[in-house]
Design a protein around this motif. Structure first.
Motif, mmCIF file in Angstrom:
data_model
loop_
_atom_site.group_PDB
_atom_site.id
_atom_site.type_symbol
_atom_site.label_atom_id
_atom_site.label_comp_id
_atom_site.label_asym_id
_atom_site.label_seq_id
_atom_site.Cartn_x
_atom_site.Cartn_y
_atom_site.Cartn_z
ATOM 1 N N ALA A 194 0.839 -1.190 0.000
ATOM 2 C CA ALA A 194 0.000 0.000 0.000
ATOM 3 C C ALA A 194 0.879 1.246 0.000
ATOM 4 N N GLY A 195 0.371 2.309 -0.617
ATOM 5 C CA GLY A 195 1.073 3.577 -0.525
ATOM 6 C C GLY A 195 1.470 4.178 -1.859
ATOM 7 N N LEU A 196 2.094 5.335 -1.779
ATOM 8 C CA LEU A 196 2.425 6.129 -2.958
ATOM 9 C C LEU A 196 3.491 5.499 -3.844
ATOM 10 N N LEU A 197 4.265 4.561 -3.319
ATOM 11 C CA LEU A 197 5.354 3.970 -4.102
ATOM 12 C C LEU A 197 4.966 2.641 -4.754
ATOM 13 N N VAL A 198 3.716 2.236 -4.616
ATOM 14 C CA VAL A 198 3.273 0.980 -5.223
ATOM 15 C C VAL A 198 2.980 1.221 -6.707
ATOM 16 N N PRO A 199 3.518 0.399 -7.607
ATOM 17 C CA PRO A 199 3.238 0.563 -9.042
ATOM 18 C C PRO A 199 1.747 0.471 -9.332
ATOM 19 N N ILE A 200 1.301 1.207 -10.327
ATOM 20 C CA ILE A 200 -0.130 1.255 -10.641
ATOM 21 C C ILE A 200 -0.666 -0.120 -11.020
ATOM 22 N N ALA A 201 0.139 -0.942 -11.693
ATOM 23 C CA ALA A 201 -0.336 -2.275 -12.074
ATOM 24 C C ALA A 201 -0.627 -3.130 -10.844
ATOM 25 N N VAL A 202 0.175 -2.958 -9.795
ATOM 26 C CA VAL A 202 -0.045 -3.702 -8.553
ATOM 27 C C VAL A 202 -1.265 -3.160 -7.820
ATOM 28 N N LEU A 203 -1.434 -1.834 -7.806
ATOM 29 C CA LEU A 203 -2.616 -1.242 -7.182
ATOM 30 C C LEU A 203 -3.898 -1.732 -7.857
ATOM 31 N N ASP A 204 -3.906 -1.691 -9.183
ATOM 32 C CA ASP A 204 -5.105 -2.121 -9.909
ATOM 33 C C ASP A 204 -5.378 -3.606 -9.694
ATOM 34 N N ALA A 205 -4.317 -4.420 -9.669
ATOM 35 C CA ALA A 205 -4.504 -5.852 -9.437
ATOM 36 C C ALA A 205 -5.036 -6.112 -8.033
#
Length: 260
Positions: free
Chosen positions: A138-149
């Motif tokens: 979690a957080g601002l440094l997480v890649p967008i692909a991981v956030l969306d997944a």
């Protein structure tokens, strides 16, 4: 502090025994005690039900109490080909082993934790028990692909809001220079008065939407700052804009001239 998260493999596989030796009187006072199973000595990872059951029983013995939650630790390590039926069956068997442990009273509930949930998404609809708890970066440094997944997986598995957990809001780098260059307080509606790390911690509850975020407790003053930041409120509109900006940045990258 009412929740404690650890893992069978932490501290070179000594974390449970160390906790019991140094804080056996405190462990029963935690509302939630979660741990993780899946890694074996010498860097091995397993989804084998028998090995997981043995590890769970060792964990209960070494802790001196049943954990509230047992999480399947980074199952993507054994999901090299998520599209294959055998891989899906192996994951289903591992989930069944954890569900059986909960049914047998070795824990109250179970779930999964993943640094990269994309292989779990690629499994599609599960053919066995579905993890009721999910912990993701979690957080601002997480890649967008991981956030969306992560979002997709939590919705697909119908994980209840209070059982959606985050981890590592600083990506294990709280001293990274990025925190000197970016003020995470801009993503909070009332972020004044908090340190940048504390603001980043509070923002992590919205990237993705989680009910809890696991952090290290080595520095008590740091932990106090983080707890104080819980009074602040993430701005969902700014977080949505941030995620859109990450996607736009990826789309703007030029394609390589060759596969190399």
């Amino acid at each position: 502090m009412t929740s404690l998260d650890t893992a069978h493999s932490y501290g070179d596989f000594t974390s449970h025994a160390t906790l019991a030796a140094r804080a056996s009187d405190l462990l029963p006072r935690f509302t939630t005690l979660s741990t993780k199973v899946g890694f074996l000595p010498r860097g091995r990872h397993t989804l084998d039900p028998a090995a997981l059951r043995k590890t769970i029983e060792e964990s209960v013995r070494d802790l001196g109490r049943e954990p509230t939650v047992i999480l399947l630790h980074n199952p993507e390590q054994s999901l090299r080909k998520p599209e294959e039926e055998r891989t899906r069956l192996n994951f289903a068997a591992a989930c069944a082993a954890l569900q059986d442990a909960a049914s047998d009273g070795l824990c109250s509930t179970w779930g999964a934790t993943s640094w990269d949930p994309r292989p779990l998404v690629e499994l599609g609809d599960l053919i066995g028990p579905v993890p009721p708890v999910l912990m993701v970066p979690a957080g601002l440094l997480v890649p967008i692909a991981v956030l969306d997944a992560s979002d997709l997986l939590m919705d697909r598995w119908a994980v209840a809001p209070e059982r959606r957990w985050g981890m590592s809001p600083f990506r294990r780098r709280p001293d990274d220079s990025v925190w000197d260059q970016v003020d995470p307080g801009q993503f909070l509606r009332d972020g004044d008065g908090h340190t940048r790390l504390a603001s980043a911690f509070r923002v992590a509850f919205g990237l993705p939407d989680v009910a809890a975020v696991a952090v290290g407790t080595d520095d008590p003053e740091h932990v106090r700052d983080l707890v104080a930041a819980l009074k602040a409120t993430p701005d969902p509109d700014r977080l949505a804009d941030y995620r859109d900006a990450l996607r736009a940045r990826i789309r703007s990258w030029p394609l390589p001239d060759s596969e190399d």
